[in-house]
Design an enzyme around this catalytic site. Structure first.
Site, PDB file in Angstrom:
ATOM      1  N   CYS A  16       6.632   6.557   0.038  1.00  0.00           N
ATOM      2  CA  CYS A  16       7.369   5.179  -0.196  1.00  0.00           C
ATOM      3  C   CYS A  16       8.209   4.829  -1.107  1.00  0.00           C
ATOM      4  O   CYS A  16       8.010   4.941  -2.240  1.00  0.00           O
ATOM      5  CB  CYS A  16       6.130   4.033   0.116  1.00  0.00           C
ATOM      6  SG  CYS A  16       5.443   3.427  -1.078  1.00  0.00           S
ATOM      7  N   HIS A  44      -3.167   7.223  -4.100  1.00  0.00           N
ATOM      8  CA  HIS A  44      -4.571   7.386  -4.058  1.00  0.00           C
ATOM      9  C   HIS A  44      -4.160   8.934  -3.658  1.00  0.00           C
ATOM     10  O   HIS A  44      -3.767   8.560  -2.234  1.00  0.00           O
ATOM     11  CB  HIS A  44      -4.445   6.374  -2.899  1.00  0.00           C
ATOM     12  CG  HIS A  44      -4.749   5.099  -3.525  1.00  0.00           C
ATOM     13  ND1 HIS A  44      -5.469   4.059  -2.857  1.00  0.00           N
ATOM     14  CD2 HIS A  44      -5.407   4.995  -4.748  1.00  0.00           C
ATOM     15  CE1 HIS A  44      -5.372   3.428  -3.208  1.00  0.00           C
ATOM     16  NE2 HIS A  44      -6.286   3.671  -5.059  1.00  0.00           N
ATOM     17  N   CYS A 100       4.862  -2.278  -7.690  1.00  0.00           N
ATOM     18  CA  CYS A 100       5.968  -1.715  -6.967  1.00  0.00           C
ATOM     19  C   CYS A 100       6.274  -3.491  -6.612  1.00  0.00           C
ATOM     20  O   CYS A 100       6.415  -4.709  -7.084  1.00  0.00           O
ATOM     21  CB  CYS A 100       5.213  -2.032  -5.682  1.00  0.00           C
ATOM     22  SG  CYS A 100       6.345  -1.854  -4.010  1.00  0.00           S
ATOM     23  N   GLU A 130      -5.246  -3.979  -5.769  1.00  0.00           N
ATOM     24  CA  GLU A 130      -4.044  -4.460  -5.410  1.00  0.00           C
ATOM     25  C   GLU A 130      -4.932  -5.827  -5.085  1.00  0.00           C
ATOM     26  O   GLU A 130      -3.904  -6.691  -5.281  1.00  0.00           O
ATOM     27  CB  GLU A 130      -2.751  -4.416  -3.953  1.00  0.00           C
ATOM     28  CG  GLU A 130      -1.952  -5.134  -4.133  1.00  0.00           C
ATOM     29  CD  GLU A 130      -0.909  -4.801  -2.381  1.00  0.00           C
ATOM     30  OE1 GLU A 130      -0.809  -4.045  -1.790  1.00  0.00           O
ATOM     31  OE2 GLU A 130      -1.115  -6.190  -1.661  1.00  0.00           O
ATOM     32  N   CYS A 194       3.601  -5.007   4.178  1.00  0.00           N
ATOM     33  CA  CYS A 194       4.922  -4.029   3.270  1.00  0.00           C
ATOM     34  C   CYS A 194       5.144  -2.991   4.741  1.00  0.00           C
ATOM     35  O   CYS A 194       4.776  -2.776   5.374  1.00  0.00           O
ATOM     36  CB  CYS A 194       4.480  -3.247   2.244  1.00  0.00           C
ATOM     37  SG  CYS A 194       6.006  -1.719   2.122  1.00  0.00           S
ATOM     38  N   ASN A 224      -3.380   2.572   3.506  1.00  0.00           N
ATOM     39  CA  ASN A 224      -2.281   2.722   4.581  1.00  0.00           C
ATOM     40  C   ASN A 224      -2.642   4.818   4.650  1.00  0.00           C
ATOM     41  O   ASN A 224      -2.385   4.474   6.095  1.00  0.00           O
ATOM     42  CB  ASN A 224      -1.053   2.399   4.348  1.00  0.00           C
ATOM     43  CG  ASN A 224      -0.416   3.476   3.211  1.00  0.00           C
ATOM     44  OD1 ASN A 224       0.046   4.735   4.202  1.00  0.00           O
ATOM     45  ND2 ASN A 224      -0.253   3.740   2.026  1.00  0.00           N
TER      46      ASN A 224
END
Ligand code: SF4
Length: 282
Positions: A16, A44, A100, A130, A194, A224
């Site tokens: 991303c 990750h 980010c 996060e 996101c 994710n």
């Protein structure tokens, strides 16, 4: 005789923009300097971390940061709590902030809610970097939960503001919101998921349906990655999760299978290309 697999990589898979930004920043510095400290895994994905370590990236944790002085330290895309910035100031550390922009915006919104004395709930994974950064905006006051059942144990305020970690599932977030409203709470819900992740669901659904077999490539620590792999599995039960090429197994495939390769927003394209090369050699 070979398996003669017909292999394609999902063009929408791969990093991303938040991860691209952090890695570009790190590589830019490592082109000029012999090493760079980075607080936590930059992405990750162990394979990508290994590649960057070989270029001089030194991954440290918070306890190592506390003992570091007069150095340059990269903050990765997940962002950090205010306490990390204070520590950097005290230790004369130069922070290269690759948080980010999507995460920074969420941190600011949570801080705004906290300053307005709202009660805050965050749907997110306990201990995730996060989430620690998000909770840090509230002096640790926000309630973090990863499963609605956890809330049964707690006495919740009658009115609160709900946020989400950026990589959570949109469906689960809205199901939680509805459930909390049906339990009689006044919920101000902020969908802060996101779209770099959630937009991938539909793209992936369409992609995986075109293949007999799917190889999903992702680090095991990627949130994710887990969500996106579940999407693959739902639309193509013949989906296999691997983190590195060595985990591929020829027994998964039949002759002439069409095989789709896809991955998380933390999966490097070079790794998917390596997987493709191995499959084509079967
Ligand atoms: S998934 Fe979204 S929020 Fe997370 S780093 Fe990537 S772009 Fe940023």
């Amino acid at each position: 005789m070979g398996l003669n697999l017909n292999v394609n990589i999902d063009k929408a898979s791969g990093f991303c923009f938040g991860v691209v930004y952090a890695i570009d920043m790190a590589e830019d510095i490592l082109d000029r300097e012999p090493y760079l400290y980075c607080l936590g895994d930059i992405v990750h994905n162990d394979e990508e971390v290994l590649r960057l370590k070989q270029k001089g990236l030194r991954i440290i944790d918070h306890s190592e940061l506390a003992n570091l002085k007069n150095e340059k330290v990269l903050i990765r895309a997940h962002g950090e709590a205010p306490s990390t910035y204070e520590l950097a100031l005290n230790n004369n550390l130069t922070l290269i902030d690759a948080s980010c922009p999507v995460v920074l915006k969420l941190q600011n919104r949570i801080k705004g809610s906290y300053d307005d004395q709202e009660q805050i709930l965050i749907f997110g994974k306990h201990g995730h970097a996060e989430v620690i950064g998000l909770q840090g905006q509230t002096d640790g006051q926000a309630i973090v939960f990863q499963d609605i059942a956890e809330l049964d144990e707690l006495e919740l305020p009658s009115k609160f503001t709900l946020y989400s970690q950026t990589t959570k599932s949109v469906d689960k977030f809205y199901a939680i919101k509805e459930e909390l409203i049906s339990r009689g709470y006044e919920v101000k819900a902020n969908d802060t998921i996101c779209r770099q992740v959630s937009n991938r669901y539909e793209e992936l659904e369409r992609f995986v349906e075109n293949y007999e077999k799917i190889v999903f490539v992702s680090g095991k620590k990627s949130s994710n990655g887990k969500v996106l792999y579940d999407v693959c599995k739902k639309y193509n039960p013949n989906a296999y999760f691997i983190s590195k090429v060595e985990e591929l197994n020829p027994a998964w495939f039949s002759a002439n299978d069409r095989v789709g390769i896809c991955g998380a927003t933390s999966t490097p394209m070079w790794l998917m290309e390596d997987v493709k090369a191995v499959l084509e050699a079967y």
